[in-house]
Scaffold this active site. Structure first.
Site, PDB file in Angstrom:
ATOM      1  N   GLY A  13      -0.567   8.248   0.664  1.00 25.34           N
ATOM      2  CA  GLY A  13      -0.816   8.284   2.101  1.00 25.34           C
ATOM      3  C   GLY A  13       0.386   7.892   2.937  1.00 25.34           C
ATOM      4  CB  ILE A  14       0.572   5.968   6.110  1.00 23.79           C
ATOM      5  CG1 ILE A  14      -0.277   6.918   6.963  1.00 23.79           C
ATOM      6  CG2 ILE A  14       1.657   5.311   6.956  1.00 23.79           C
ATOM      7  CD1 ILE A  14      -1.115   6.229   8.022  1.00 23.79           C
ATOM      8  N   GLY A  15       1.852   4.969   3.367  1.00 19.73           N
ATOM      9  CA  GLY A  15       2.824   4.117   2.683  1.00 19.73           C
ATOM     10  C   GLY A  15       3.779   4.909   1.812  1.00 19.73           C
ATOM     11  CE1 TYR A  25      -9.406   0.391   8.920  1.00 13.14           C
ATOM     12  CE2 TYR A  25     -10.047   1.444  10.977  1.00 13.14           C
ATOM     13  CZ  TYR A  25      -9.129   1.247   9.963  1.00 13.14           C
ATOM     14  OH  TYR A  25      -7.925   1.918  10.001  1.00 13.14           O
ATOM     15  N   GLY A  43       0.824  -1.205   0.000  1.00  9.41           N
ATOM     16  CA  GLY A  43       0.000   0.000   0.000  1.00  9.41           C
ATOM     17  C   GLY A  43       0.856   1.251   0.000  1.00  9.41           C
ATOM     18  N   GLY A  44       1.862   1.281  -0.874  1.00  9.11           N
ATOM     19  CA  GLY A  44       2.851   2.352  -0.830  1.00  9.11           C
ATOM     20  C   GLY A  44       2.680   3.451  -1.867  1.00  9.11           C
ATOM     21  CB  SER A  90      -6.364   1.588  13.199  1.00 16.67           C
ATOM     22  OG  SER A  90      -7.266   2.629  13.517  1.00 16.67           O
TER      23      SER A  90
END
Length: 251
Positions: free
Chosen positions: A17-19, A152, A13-14, A139
């Site tokens: 966002g965070i990735g 989630y 997931g790069g 999270s």
């Protein structure tokens, strides 16, 4: 000298966002090479173009598809031969009110957030060196009850349990496993949560006001914490859950 000199890393997931912010930080910290994944090739291409480094490789794929994971590990094995760092970051999040949750919503959320993370790590074990670092992106929802996020929240609690068990299972190889748990971080994913723009803005306002620091976090603030857990700065830290949430889940 960077904190990650000579290391080979994988970030799922790069592409944004965070990735993506973590991939940028890894490059700044001297990483030898970083592999990033994502479902959309165009987003991966954009990410590589923005970073502008020959030390990054983008591999398109779905983290919940085991065939895609096999291909990913084969590419890393053939090009670099090993991994020193895994940041299991790929995730899915969408609202669904309890009582209306469909099997499709349940399966899709668990397949990406739980199945995908578990098998990414398990399939990478043969090329993961001893004394390496695994960081699971959880999270602050792992220990909270958030409205309309029943599935989630459950997936993130499962990841916390995975990290505890993997810490024990991998201790003989001195592989550290830690969970990183962000709060409300200003990412494209967070800004997509809502059926209308007004709903999105109301959600952002709600999360901001609920956070003791009275603001959203930035992807780079999370990325810096990932660097800490990936580097020797955290050499005596394993099995923890590190909250990067402005105090949202703690106060």
């Amino acid at each position: 000298m960077g904190k990650l000199d000579g290391k080979i890393a994988l970030i799922t997931g790069g592409s944004e966002g965070i990735g993506f912010a973590t991939a940028e930080r890894f490059i700044l910290e001297g990483i030898e090479h970083v592999f990033i994944t994502g479902r959309r090739q165009e987003k991966l291409d954009e990410a590589v173009k923005k970073i502008q480094s020959n030390r990054i490789t983008a591999v398109q794929g779905d983290a919940s598809d085991l065939n895609h994971l096999d291909r990913l590990i084969d590419i890393i094995r053939e090009t670099k031969g090993r991994l020193d760092i895994i940041f299991a970051n790929a995730a899915s999040c969408s609202f669904a009110r309890f009582g209306t949750i469909t099997e499709k919503h349940f399966d899709e959320t668990f397949n990406v957030n739980v199945k995908g993370v578990f098998f990414t790590i398990q399939k990478a074990l043969p090329i993961l060196v001893n004394r390496s670092s695994i960081i699971i992106n959880g999270s602050n929802s792992s220990n909270k009850g958030d409205p309309d996020l029943t599935v989630y929240c459950a997936t993130k609690a499962a990841l916390r349990s995975f990290a505890r068990c993997m810490t024990v299972d991998l201790k003989e190889r001195q592989i550290r496993v830690n969970t990183l748990s962000p709060g409300a971080i200003d990412t494209p994913l967070l800004r997509s949560m809502g059926n209308t723009q007004d709903e999105v803005e109301n959600n952002l306002k709600m999360w901001t006001e609920a956070t003791p620091m009275n603001r959203l976090g930035t992807p780079d603030e999370v990325a810096k914490a990932v660097v800490f857990l990936a580097s020797d700065d955290s050499s005596y830290i394993t099995g923890i859950e590190l909250f990067v949430d402005g105090g949202l889940s703690q106060i």
